[in-house]
Design a protein around this motif. Sequence first.
Motif, PDB file in Angstrom:
ATOM      1  N   LYS A   9       6.962  -7.819  -3.497  1.00 14.49           N
ATOM      2  CA  LYS A   9       6.998  -8.842  -4.523  1.00 14.49           C
ATOM      3  C   LYS A   9       5.958  -9.932  -4.240  1.00 14.49           C
ATOM      4  O   LYS A   9       5.383 -10.502  -5.164  1.00 14.49           O
ATOM      5  CB  LYS A   9       8.385  -9.460  -4.603  1.00 14.49           C
ATOM      6  CG  LYS A   9       8.554 -10.355  -5.825  1.00 14.49           C
ATOM      7  CD  LYS A   9      10.004 -10.755  -6.033  1.00 14.49           C
ATOM      8  CE  LYS A   9      10.113 -11.623  -7.281  1.00 14.49           C
ATOM      9  NZ  LYS A   9      11.500 -12.056  -7.545  1.00 14.49           N
ATOM     10  N   TYR A  10       5.759 -10.217  -2.978  1.00 15.35           N
ATOM     11  CA  TYR A  10       4.747 -11.190  -2.562  1.00 15.35           C
ATOM     12  C   TYR A  10       3.855 -10.538  -1.508  1.00 15.35           C
ATOM     13  O   TYR A  10       4.339  -9.791  -0.654  1.00 15.35           O
ATOM     14  CB  TYR A  10       5.388 -12.451  -1.974  1.00 15.35           C
ATOM     15  CG  TYR A  10       6.285 -13.184  -2.932  1.00 15.35           C
ATOM     16  CD1 TYR A  10       7.657 -12.988  -2.914  1.00 15.35           C
ATOM     17  CD2 TYR A  10       5.757 -14.078  -3.865  1.00 15.35           C
ATOM     18  CE1 TYR A  10       8.486 -13.667  -3.802  1.00 15.35           C
ATOM     19  CE2 TYR A  10       6.573 -14.751  -4.758  1.00 15.35           C
ATOM     20  CZ  TYR A  10       7.929 -14.529  -4.715  1.00 15.35           C
ATOM     21  OH  TYR A  10       8.752 -15.200  -5.600  1.00 15.35           O
ATOM     22  N   LYS A  36      -3.066  -7.154 -14.933  1.00 16.45           N
ATOM     23  CA  LYS A  36      -3.331  -8.284 -14.046  1.00 16.45           C
ATOM     24  C   LYS A  36      -3.090  -9.576 -14.821  1.00 16.45           C
ATOM     25  O   LYS A  36      -3.565  -9.716 -15.965  1.00 16.45           O
ATOM     26  CB  LYS A  36      -4.784  -8.247 -13.568  1.00 16.45           C
ATOM     27  CG  LYS A  36      -5.178  -9.398 -12.653  1.00 16.45           C
ATOM     28  CD  LYS A  36      -6.628  -9.285 -12.223  1.00 16.45           C
ATOM     29  CE  LYS A  36      -7.047 -10.445 -11.328  1.00 16.45           C
ATOM     30  NZ  LYS A  36      -8.469 -10.339 -10.918  1.00 16.45           N
ATOM     31  N   VAL A  88      -1.163 -12.165 -10.232  1.00 18.01           N
ATOM     32  CA  VAL A  88       0.084 -11.401 -10.263  1.00 18.01           C
ATOM     33  C   VAL A  88      -0.229 -10.055 -10.921  1.00 18.01           C
ATOM     34  O   VAL A  88      -0.804 -10.016 -12.015  1.00 18.01           O
ATOM     35  CB  VAL A  88       1.191 -12.129 -11.045  1.00 18.01           C
ATOM     36  CG1 VAL A  88       2.477 -11.302 -11.009  1.00 18.01           C
ATOM     37  CG2 VAL A  88       1.437 -13.513 -10.463  1.00 18.01           C
ATOM     38  N   TYR A  89       0.135  -8.993 -10.269  1.00 19.15           N
ATOM     39  CA  TYR A  89      -0.124  -7.644 -10.768  1.00 19.15           C
ATOM     40  C   TYR A  89       1.192  -7.045 -11.246  1.00 19.15           C
ATOM     41  O   TYR A  89       2.184  -6.995 -10.514  1.00 19.15           O
ATOM     42  CB  TYR A  89      -0.751  -6.780  -9.658  1.00 19.15           C
ATOM     43  CG  TYR A  89      -2.140  -7.253  -9.295  1.00 19.15           C
ATOM     44  CD1 TYR A  89      -2.306  -8.276  -8.358  1.00 19.15           C
ATOM     45  CD2 TYR A  89      -3.269  -6.723  -9.903  1.00 19.15           C
ATOM     46  CE1 TYR A  89      -3.565  -8.754  -8.046  1.00 19.15           C
ATOM     47  CE2 TYR A  89      -4.535  -7.181  -9.589  1.00 19.15           C
ATOM     48  CZ  TYR A  89      -4.678  -8.197  -8.665  1.00 19.15           C
ATOM     49  OH  TYR A  89      -5.931  -8.671  -8.354  1.00 19.15           O
ATOM     50  N   GLY A 108       6.550  -7.818 -10.989  1.00 17.96           N
ATOM     51  CA  GLY A 108       5.261  -8.366 -10.592  1.00 17.96           C
ATOM     52  C   GLY A 108       5.103  -8.461  -9.085  1.00 17.96           C
ATOM     53  O   GLY A 108       6.079  -8.585  -8.344  1.00 17.96           O
ATOM     54  N   THR A 109       3.865  -8.390  -8.648  1.00 19.66           N
ATOM     55  CA  THR A 109       3.499  -8.611  -7.249  1.00 19.66           C
ATOM     56  C   THR A 109       2.512  -9.760  -7.215  1.00 19.66           C
ATOM     57  O   THR A 109       1.430  -9.669  -7.799  1.00 19.66           O
ATOM     58  CB  THR A 109       2.857  -7.358  -6.637  1.00 19.66           C
ATOM     59  OG1 THR A 109       3.807  -6.299  -6.612  1.00 19.66           O
ATOM     60  CG2 THR A 109       2.354  -7.651  -5.216  1.00 19.66           C
ATOM     61  N   ARG A 110       2.919 -10.839  -6.561  1.00 17.55           N
ATOM     62  CA  ARG A 110       2.020 -12.001  -6.466  1.00 17.55           C
ATOM     63  C   ARG A 110       1.139 -11.824  -5.246  1.00 17.55           C
ATOM     64  O   ARG A 110       1.618 -11.901  -4.110  1.00 17.55           O
ATOM     65  CB  ARG A 110       2.815 -13.297  -6.375  1.00 17.55           C
ATOM     66  CG  ARG A 110       1.922 -14.549  -6.346  1.00 17.55           C
ATOM     67  CD  ARG A 110       2.751 -15.819  -6.394  1.00 17.55           C
ATOM     68  NE  ARG A 110       3.453 -15.962  -7.663  1.00 17.55           N
ATOM     69  CZ  ARG A 110       2.919 -16.466  -8.768  1.00 17.55           C
ATOM     70  NH1 ARG A 110       1.674 -16.914  -8.768  1.00 17.55           N
ATOM     71  NH2 ARG A 110       3.641 -16.561  -9.875  1.00 17.55           N
TER      72      ARG A 110
ATOM     73  N   ASN B  41       8.939 -16.590 -12.650  1.00 14.36           N
ATOM     74  CA  ASN B  41       8.918 -15.616 -11.548  1.00 14.36           C
ATOM     75  C   ASN B  41       9.548 -14.280 -11.908  1.00 14.36           C
ATOM     76  O   ASN B  41      10.125 -13.599 -11.053  1.00 14.36           O
ATOM     77  CB  ASN B  41       9.612 -16.204 -10.312  1.00 14.36           C
ATOM     78  CG  ASN B  41       8.874 -17.415  -9.802  1.00 14.36           C
ATOM     79  OD1 ASN B  41       7.661 -17.424  -9.699  1.00 14.36           O
ATOM     80  ND2 ASN B  41       9.614 -18.473  -9.523  1.00 14.36           N
TER      81      ASN B  41
END
Lengths: 114, 115
Positions: A9-10, A36, A88-89, A108-110, B41
């Motif tokens: 996630k991060y 993206k 964020v992807y 999402g992946t930040r 988020n």
Amino acid sequence: DTAVSQTPKYLVTQMGNDKSIKCEQNLGHDTMYWYKQDSKKFLKIMFSYNNKELIINETVPNRFSPKSPDKAHLNLHINSLELGDSAVYFCASSFFGGGNTEAFFGQGTRLTVV
Amino acid sequence: AQSVTQLDSQVPVFEEAPVELRCNYSSSVSVYLFWYVQYPNQGLQLLLKYLSGSTLVKGINGFEDEFNKSQTSFHLRKPSVHISDTAEYFCAVSYYGGATNKLIFGTGTLLAVQP
């Protein structure tokens, strides 16, 4: 139960490193995507795979390489990370074709490149 | 080529007031229209979609949309907002009959609901 799940996630990493983001969907969809979202929250498609075949490849640096081992998984590998890759992807999935089917998004992946 | 324009980057509104989030698009071909919501988020969640038929579309959480083909607009409306509606809202289009479901997004509108 999660429909589209991404890991991690991060992600915080240094410039020049290589990193991967994984995505899996359990919705039975045959098409998956990477989007993206930049710091201004603008969303743009990067890649799309249908049944493991690449069908969309937008103007993305070739440091980004997607891989789809099967139709339920789509991974994104990034080589030689740069500061501008911070974003964020989002992974997404849908049924193929016609333009009228709903896309389901992951959390999402930040990615932060320092 | 298609483009999508969200006219307001931020819309402040008081709780229980009505709201309209504006979206225009330009395209040389027919498109399908979508609204997605992104809570802080979180990923994106489909709010509603217009594919064909009636120009008034009802989505989740009390939102609705009216498609105006002549003005190439599809504005999102809710008659009475709640604090929990605070989020980023994105409109998007995809090609009618396209070989893929590539979504072209607008730049987003932050709906800020105040008590």
